[in-house]
Design an enzyme around this catalytic site. Sequence first.
Site, PDB file in Angstrom:
ATOM      1  N   LYS A  10      45.033  35.685  39.854  1.00 36.86           N
ATOM      2  CA  LYS A  10      44.050  36.721  40.206  1.00 36.86           C
ATOM      3  C   LYS A  10      43.942  36.919  41.723  1.00 36.86           C
ATOM      4  O   LYS A  10      44.390  36.058  42.507  1.00 36.86           O
ATOM      5  CB  LYS A  10      42.691  36.345  39.596  1.00 36.86           C
ATOM      6  CG  LYS A  10      42.685  36.383  38.060  1.00 36.86           C
ATOM      7  CD  LYS A  10      41.274  36.106  37.514  1.00 36.86           C
ATOM      8  CE  LYS A  10      41.228  36.223  36.009  1.00 36.86           C
ATOM      9  NZ  LYS A  10      39.850  36.025  35.466  1.00 36.86           N
ATOM     10  N   TYR A  50      41.086  45.076  30.604  1.00 39.18           N
ATOM     11  CA  TYR A  50      39.925  44.320  30.102  1.00 39.18           C
ATOM     12  C   TYR A  50      39.056  45.148  29.153  1.00 39.18           C
ATOM     13  O   TYR A  50      37.859  44.873  29.019  1.00 39.18           O
ATOM     14  CB  TYR A  50      39.095  43.799  31.273  1.00 39.18           C
ATOM     15  CG  TYR A  50      39.619  42.507  31.879  1.00 39.18           C
ATOM     16  CD1 TYR A  50      39.672  41.326  31.128  1.00 39.18           C
ATOM     17  CD2 TYR A  50      40.051  42.450  33.200  1.00 39.18           C
ATOM     18  CE1 TYR A  50      40.128  40.141  31.678  1.00 39.18           C
ATOM     19  CE2 TYR A  50      40.517  41.256  33.761  1.00 39.18           C
ATOM     20  CZ  TYR A  50      40.542  40.111  32.993  1.00 39.18           C
ATOM     21  OH  TYR A  50      40.990  38.925  33.537  1.00 39.18           O
ATOM     22  N   ARG A 103      41.340  25.857  36.873  1.00 37.08           N
ATOM     23  CA  ARG A 103      40.035  26.426  37.224  1.00 37.08           C
ATOM     24  C   ARG A 103      39.083  25.369  37.779  1.00 37.08           C
ATOM     25  O   ARG A 103      38.346  25.629  38.737  1.00 37.08           O
ATOM     26  CB  ARG A 103      39.439  27.134  36.009  1.00 37.08           C
ATOM     27  CG  ARG A 103      40.099  28.497  35.762  1.00 37.08           C
ATOM     28  CD  ARG A 103      39.749  29.053  34.425  1.00 37.08           C
ATOM     29  NE  ARG A 103      40.070  30.473  34.291  1.00 37.08           N
ATOM     30  CZ  ARG A 103      40.004  31.144  33.139  1.00 37.08           C
ATOM     31  NH1 ARG A 103      39.621  30.534  32.041  1.00 37.08           N
ATOM     32  NH2 ARG A 103      40.301  32.431  33.099  1.00 37.08           N
ATOM     33  N   ASN A 113      37.932  33.179  39.109  1.00 36.46           N
ATOM     34  CA  ASN A 113      38.364  31.912  38.510  1.00 36.46           C
ATOM     35  C   ASN A 113      39.886  31.735  38.472  1.00 36.46           C
ATOM     36  O   ASN A 113      40.431  31.117  37.576  1.00 36.46           O
ATOM     37  CB  ASN A 113      37.723  31.729  37.129  1.00 36.46           C
ATOM     38  CG  ASN A 113      38.093  32.846  36.172  1.00 36.46           C
ATOM     39  OD1 ASN A 113      38.828  33.749  36.528  1.00 36.46           O
ATOM     40  ND2 ASN A 113      37.607  32.767  34.954  1.00 36.46           N
ATOM     41  N   HIS A 116      44.278  34.112  34.740  1.00 30.62           N
ATOM     42  CA  HIS A 116      44.040  34.691  33.412  1.00 30.62           C
ATOM     43  C   HIS A 116      45.122  34.206  32.459  1.00 30.62           C
ATOM     44  O   HIS A 116      46.272  34.026  32.872  1.00 30.62           O
ATOM     45  CB  HIS A 116      44.107  36.231  33.466  1.00 30.62           C
ATOM     46  CG  HIS A 116      44.186  36.856  32.105  1.00 30.62           C
ATOM     47  ND1 HIS A 116      43.075  37.127  31.346  1.00 30.62           N
ATOM     48  CD2 HIS A 116      45.256  37.195  31.331  1.00 30.62           C
ATOM     49  CE1 HIS A 116      43.454  37.626  30.181  1.00 30.62           C
ATOM     50  NE2 HIS A 116      44.785  37.677  30.141  1.00 30.62           N
ATOM     51  N   GLU A 127      48.747  42.486  26.056  1.00 27.26           N
ATOM     52  CA  GLU A 127      48.709  42.253  27.499  1.00 27.26           C
ATOM     53  C   GLU A 127      50.112  42.226  28.122  1.00 27.26           C
ATOM     54  O   GLU A 127      50.307  42.725  29.231  1.00 27.26           O
ATOM     55  CB  GLU A 127      47.963  40.936  27.782  1.00 27.26           C
ATOM     56  CG  GLU A 127      46.478  41.064  27.447  1.00 27.26           C
ATOM     57  CD  GLU A 127      45.698  39.762  27.632  1.00 27.26           C
ATOM     58  OE1 GLU A 127      46.296  38.728  27.988  1.00 27.26           O
ATOM     59  OE2 GLU A 127      44.476  39.800  27.423  1.00 27.26           O
TER      60      GLU A 127
HETATM   61  N1  UDP Z   1      33.779  36.659  33.498  1.00 21.43           N
HETATM   62  C1  UDP Z   1      32.667  36.832  34.303  1.00 21.43           C
HETATM   63  N2  UDP Z   1      31.447  36.413  33.830  1.00 21.43           N
HETATM   64  C2  UDP Z   1      31.285  35.861  32.589  1.00 21.43           C
HETATM   65  C3  UDP Z   1      32.422  35.715  31.770  1.00 21.43           C
HETATM   66  C4  UDP Z   1      33.647  36.122  32.256  1.00 21.43           C
HETATM   67  O1  UDP Z   1      32.776  37.314  35.428  1.00 21.43           O
HETATM   68  O2  UDP Z   1      30.164  35.506  32.216  1.00 21.43           O
HETATM   69  C5  UDP Z   1      35.098  37.100  33.997  1.00 21.43           C
HETATM   70  C6  UDP Z   1      36.037  35.939  34.358  1.00 21.43           C
HETATM   71  O3  UDP Z   1      36.840  36.347  35.470  1.00 21.43           O
HETATM   72  C7  UDP Z   1      36.864  35.799  33.096  1.00 21.43           C
HETATM   73  C8  UDP Z   1      37.020  37.264  32.686  1.00 21.43           C
HETATM   74  O4  UDP Z   1      35.756  37.847  32.990  1.00 21.43           O
HETATM   75  O5  UDP Z   1      38.091  35.141  33.347  1.00 21.43           O
HETATM   76  C9  UDP Z   1      37.338  37.508  31.234  1.00 21.43           C
HETATM   77  O6  UDP Z   1      36.383  36.840  30.432  1.00 21.43           O
HETATM   78  P1  UDP Z   1      36.823  35.990  29.169  1.00 21.43           P
HETATM   79  O7  UDP Z   1      35.591  35.643  28.414  1.00 21.43           O
HETATM   80  O8  UDP Z   1      37.911  36.706  28.440  1.00 21.43           O
HETATM   81  O9  UDP Z   1      37.375  34.623  29.826  1.00 21.43           O
HETATM   82  P2  UDP Z   1      38.873  34.043  29.944  1.00 21.43           P
HETATM   83  O10 UDP Z   1      39.617  34.462  28.702  1.00 21.43           O
HETATM   84  O11 UDP Z   1      39.473  34.610  31.203  1.00 21.43           O
HETATM   85  O12 UDP Z   1      38.680  32.556  30.024  1.00 21.43           O
HETATM   86 MG    MG Z   2      39.875  36.344  27.872  1.00 20.97          MG
END
Ligand code: UDP
Ligand code: MG
Length: 140
Positions: A10, A50, A103, A113, A116, A127
């Site tokens: 990212k 997203y 992470r 974080n 992805h 994706e």
């Molecule tokens: N994210 C955020 N706040 C939250 C949850 C997610 O900003 O409360 C962001 C974070 O960058 C995350 C992305 O949105 O990686 C996508 O969320 P997801 O729940 O799909 O998490 P991931 O699959 O990336 O672990």
């Molecule tokens: Mg996700």
Amino acid sequence: MIERTLAIIKPDAVSRNLIGTVIQRIEKEEIKIVAMKMIRMTKEQAKGFYYVHKDKPFYESLTDFMSSGPCVVMVLEGENVIERYRKLMGATDYKKAEPGTIRKEFATDIEKNVVHGSDSKESAEFEIKYFFSELEIVGK
Ligand code: UDP
Ligand code: MG
């Protein structure tokens, strides 16, 4: 079963010079990188990527962040790689991530974080196609 997953380094990680560090973690796990490029997403492209989160409170901020600078997008291949790479990344919220995960060690924020990774076969398929044509994916 050999599968593929979509990984992103990212914008926070690219700007902090963590590209090599993330790639090193991936290669250490014996996961193969079969496609890779640097991109800069537009806001619209980030929103499309997203789309599943369109109703979440963090959607606007997340898509601003993801279009704020360059990312490295990769296709990873290996046995059970979707789950293995999720494990290597650690929990979405770095505070809850296992020690030793990407992470836990490098994230600074629940949003920023570092990485992805696709969360299922279905999302991996969507994706990977979002960023790569089959011609860009290098076979054995
Ligand atoms: N994210 C955020 N706040 C939250 C949850 C997610 O900003 O409360 C962001 C974070 O960058 C995350 C992305 O949105 O990686 C996508 O969320 P997801 O729940 O799909 O998490 P991931 O699959 O990336 O672990
Ligand atoms: Mg996700």
